[in-house]
Design an enzyme around this catalytic site. Structure first.
Site, PDB file in Angstrom:
ATOM      1  N   LYS A  57       0.848  -1.201   0.000  1.00  0.00           N
ATOM      2  CA  LYS A  57       0.000   0.000   0.000  1.00  0.00           C
ATOM      3  C   LYS A  57       0.878   1.244   0.000  1.00  0.00           C
ATOM      4  O   LYS A  57       0.652   2.181  -0.767  1.00  0.00           O
ATOM      5  CB  LYS A  57      -0.916   0.000   1.240  1.00  0.00           C
ATOM      6  CG  LYS A  57      -2.091  -0.951   1.087  1.00  0.00           C
ATOM      7  CD  LYS A  57      -2.838  -1.159   2.403  1.00  0.00           C
ATOM      8  CE  LYS A  57      -3.904  -2.241   2.196  1.00  0.00           C
ATOM      9  NZ  LYS A  57      -4.498  -2.729   3.432  1.00  0.00           N
ATOM     10  N   GLN A 101      -4.947  -1.454   9.589  1.00  0.00           N
ATOM     11  CA  GLN A 101      -4.815  -2.796   9.019  1.00  0.00           C
ATOM     12  C   GLN A 101      -5.417  -3.836   9.963  1.00  0.00           C
ATOM     13  O   GLN A 101      -5.077  -3.879  11.143  1.00  0.00           O
ATOM     14  CB  GLN A 101      -3.331  -3.098   8.759  1.00  0.00           C
ATOM     15  CG  GLN A 101      -3.080  -4.400   8.051  1.00  0.00           C
ATOM     16  CD  GLN A 101      -3.608  -4.421   6.615  1.00  0.00           C
ATOM     17  OE1 GLN A 101      -3.449  -3.473   5.864  1.00  0.00           O
ATOM     18  NE2 GLN A 101      -4.267  -5.509   6.259  1.00  0.00           N
ATOM     19  N   ASP A 124     -11.298   2.735   3.929  1.00  0.00           N
ATOM     20  CA  ASP A 124     -11.687   1.320   3.830  1.00  0.00           C
ATOM     21  C   ASP A 124     -13.214   1.182   3.766  1.00  0.00           C
ATOM     22  O   ASP A 124     -13.718   0.112   3.421  1.00  0.00           O
ATOM     23  CB  ASP A 124     -11.166   0.551   5.060  1.00  0.00           C
ATOM     24  CG  ASP A 124     -10.071  -0.435   4.697  1.00  0.00           C
ATOM     25  OD1 ASP A 124      -9.908  -0.731   3.497  1.00  0.00           O
ATOM     26  OD2 ASP A 124      -9.376  -0.907   5.621  1.00  0.00           O
TER      27      ASP A 124
END
Ligand code: NDP
Length: 297
Positions: A57, A101, A124
């Protein structure tokens, strides 16, 4: 024995094109609006798979010309410490997107952490407010893998309006949001799960079949309607020949590709789309926060 008839949907190539469009949009935002989109990723602990994801990422965010910050915290970090980190990022105007994460260590309530992210920075799309916005058809940040699935299906089929879509899996991160997005595209949507009766029968109705189950090669060719578009979200590592492991999807590719009209491979299908869509979401979030019209990417 019949041959493969399906078109292979090249997610890797599509994702590369999307990253290029994102990079172009970033260049324009910098020059015309003095705006550099920025993504902050919080990684708690040493999970090897998470470390790989975060590294990728970070790399792809920088390649797209954006700012990227990695905040690593020890596996022993307390919930309060992680919440404090999230609040600090919420308050930082240079940070337009925040990603924590998952999975988080057991002592930390993931839901609480996710719902502490400013919803406008929740790239997200997991915050309950974004789930609600998506379900009610309002502008929202949407989970990245589902966006990737729908972009690939639209690229393949054009308009999805009126098509029968069957989603196997009802998780909050894939199944439910992908079903919502397909509904927004005017599909007739059926969501299946572990209690669904006659799963094969339901799948055979699908013009678009999305498998997000987490069970290796569960969806076989006899569940696929001839000509259907099959999008395989599954990533399963199984033992192959000679004790070597290999990645397979939730779809039995060999049998499904003989019946489907188009199909995503694993790897190289949905997988590469996730980070590309994350970059896209970060650009959209930055534009919304800066009051700038979002580019068409
Ligand atoms: P979850 O385990 O959260 O959800 C799986 C879903 O599948 C559940 O709704 C479950 O039903 C359903 N299910 C399980 N077994 C069956 C069965 N035998 N018949 C019908 N339905 C069943 O998984 P995720 O949604 O997180 O992930 C799904 C897959 O996608 C995994 O392989 C994962 O690795 C992959 N993935 C890939 C990503 C990417 O490409 N970047 C990102 C995220 C996930 P029930 O609700 O009834 O238990």
């Amino acid at each position: 024995m019949s041959e493969q008839t399906a078109t292979v949907i090249d997610g890797k190539a599509f994702a590369a094109g999307l990253r290029e469009r994102v990079g172009g949009a970033v260049t324009t935002l910098k020059s015309e609006h003095n705006l550099t989109p920025g993504l902050a990723v919080v990684l708690v602990g040493e999970d090897p798979a998470s470390q790989v994801y975060v590294r990728n990422k970070n790399k792809q965010t920088l390649e797209a010309g954006m700012n990227s910050w990695e905040h690593r915290m020890p596996a022993t970090a307390s919930e309060d410490e992680v919440l404090a980190m999230v609040r600090q990022l919420n308050d930082d105007p240079a940070v337009h997107g925040i990603l924590v994460q998952l999975p988080l260590p057991d002592q930390i309530d993931s839901e609480k952490v996710i719902n502490t992210i400013n919803p406008d920075k929740d790239v997200d799309g997991f915050h309950v407010i974004n789930a609600g916005r998506l379900a009610t058809g309002q502008d929202s940040l949407v989970p990245c893998t589902p966006v990737g699935c729908v972009l690939l299906a639209k690229d393949q089929l054009g308009s999805l309006s009126g098509l029968e879509a069957v989603v196997v899996g009802r998780s909050n991160i894939v199944g439910k949001p992908v079903a919502q997005l397909l509904l927004q595209e005017h599909c007739t949507v059926t969501i299946c799960h572990s209690r669904t009766r006659d799963l094969g029968e339901v799948c055979r109705r699908a013009d678009i079949l999305i498998a997000a189950v987490g069970r290796p090669e569960m969806v076989t060719g006899d569940w696929v309607k001839p000509g259907a578009c099959v999008i395989d979200v599954g990533i399963n590592r199984i033992e192959g020949e000679g004790g070597k492991t290999r990645l397979v999807g939730d779809v039995d590719y060999a049998s499904a590709a003989k019946v489907a009209g188009s199909i995503t491979p694993v790897p190289g299908g949905v997988g590469p789309m996730t980070i590309a869509c994350l970059l896209r979401s970060t650009v959209l979030a930055a534009c919304a926060q800066a009051g700038v019209t979002a580019p068409d990417i």
